[in-house]
Design an enzyme around this catalytic site. Sequence first.
Site: not given
Length: 715
Positions: A40, A85, A108, A318
């Site tokens: 609480d 892209l 990415k 990549k």
Amino acid sequence: MQSEEMNKTERIKYLSELLNKASRAYYAEDREIMSNLEYDRLYEELEGLEKETGMVLANSPTVRVGYEAVEELPKERHETPMLSLNKTKSRDELRDWLQGHSAVMSWKLDGLTIVLTYRGGKLEKAVTRGNGEIGEVITGNAKTFVNLPLSIPFRGELVLRGEAVIGYSDFEKINAGIEEAEAKYKNPRNLCSGSVRQLNNEITAKRNVRFFAFSLVSAAARENEGQDGADSAAGEGRPETFRTMEEQFRFLEQQGFSVVEHYLAEEDTVLETIELFEKKIDDYDIPSDGLVLTYNDIAYGLSLGRTAKFPRNAIAFKWADELRETTLREIEWSASRTGLINPVAIFEPVELEGTTVSRASVHNISILRGLKLGIGDRITVYKANMIIPQIAENLTAKAEEAEKEDRGQGENGDRLTAQDSGSDASQSRRLAEIPEFCPVCGEKTEIRQVNDVQSLYCVNEKCAAKQIKAFALFVSRDAMNIDGLSEATLEKFVEMGFIHEFADLFHLDRHGEQIVEMEGFGEKSYQNLLESVNRARNTTLPRLIYGLGIANIGSANAKMLCRFFDYELKRMQEADVETLSAIDGVGEVIATAFVNYMRDEDNLRKLENLTKELVIQQPKVEEGSQTLSGLSFVVTGTLTKFAGRNELKEAIEARGGKVTGSVTGKTACLINNDVTSNSAKNKKARELGIPVLSETDFLKQYQMEAGTQQEEKEK
């Protein structure tokens, strides 16, 4: 001030996660990790911080997102197109791209790109990337993303982009709960895409989808916006004045968003920054397929403009494909449902991107011949996009070509004769043979050329490989309801010669040893499959007729035909087009298709074989029970008196009625508890003058009783 606000943001995230963990322990695991008093106290602290900052996360225990279901996801055009892209795998090219400027490097992420719009501090809209021009509205689903703020301090209009993702750990947990190997999800991205685009956001909520912001599209402050209270939490300066990507990321973090991990990179540090990310790949829980480099100076990046396909302010990096050398064992020919027969390379198993692979599609004859594949050749393989195994190069053929060139030239550069050069080394290699006969049905094959690409086809229209869709329909829930037979499994069974017609499905026990050894199967899965097959032996005539896959005979039409012929298969087989056409709702097209199917000798032979395996139950039709005969209905929205739409559909069909998917002039009524909504079906019904009835009104008007499973559960 900024540091203080960031501390509050982190405290909100920490308290939300801690209190949720305490709730799960108490309610789901029957244990306590904190006292009620402590819970609480922390709950009140969280409420106070949320009120003070104006920030409320979707997973906060102070809010509960209501679940909702929709019939379809609305489409919406993006205000600014979302371009892809440009990409590179060269580290040097990435460094040269900077041209002396600093940039922000980030993951990415490999999920589903989402555009979020907030107005007045509240989440107003979430739209998927779609095709870059038009996306799907998934606002209700986005509200269940575990870390997404439903309320933010900024009170103007805020538009941002980010990636919805499911972590590897959650992906593995979800797959662990799925017994059938073929039903398991292939990768986290596919699971995330399906989860985010669900029609019921209760399913999305169970998938633990997270959101990571990666760019701020716009942030328009309200006129006369004050700098007190929650508004002041928007961060330093007005959003329109942000000069760098770093400032944008800080601003988004101050609003409570989780942002993609990022670092500032300069021309002389960019390679080190790549290595920093590279070291994290093995332990990083969030799926990614590379890195993104974005100019830190926003104005400079925008000044570069864009090409027709790519923005010039960012570029994707990549990871270079991981290559492995191995030996080709054989070429397997895989027949598909379209008649196309694809070559598949089977090679010595190798480890690629963390998994063991031993096969790769060669796609067509042109590629097979281009690679000059021969059994025993040394080849290199890789995973395209780190997912799909492919052959990169045939090392044996390459060496052979080099040897031939060397042999073809004399010491003075004169070309030697074939006799001088010796025998061609390729004669010792066994090149892959193109089969003259289909590996499934044994009929003749032919090579077809389309746009300079040669492919192999089976010309037999009744080849079992072309019947995968028919088998899939036959085992589906509304037909024979055989669990454990996905299309992929059926395709394997067809390729291995286990099934040629429907009756063969009831004799899979003849191939038990082979099935148990198949990938994705085991003794338990095999036994479960046999139990499901045996349960399916007890069926009904409408299920059988629908499962045959006769053109235009859906589940509802199958039931209607069976009722008309008093559930006697022989009478149905002997019926002519004229008799069938006279049945209300059938028509000449359906009647002709049905008669043609039942007049075909091969179909009749297979149907006879099938019925020998089945026990067809005869329904008891009470006199006067067909009170809805000849009437068509459409059901939409959430039901309360029936357990679901299928239950209401069955109740209508049991009384001779029909349930269709769209409202037409022949629809008796549209059943929708939200009679005043502006849904597409409600609008169509009003245009055609079709009544829209709630469940209660429908039951009263047509003198039906619910008698639902739902009521049984409640009792």
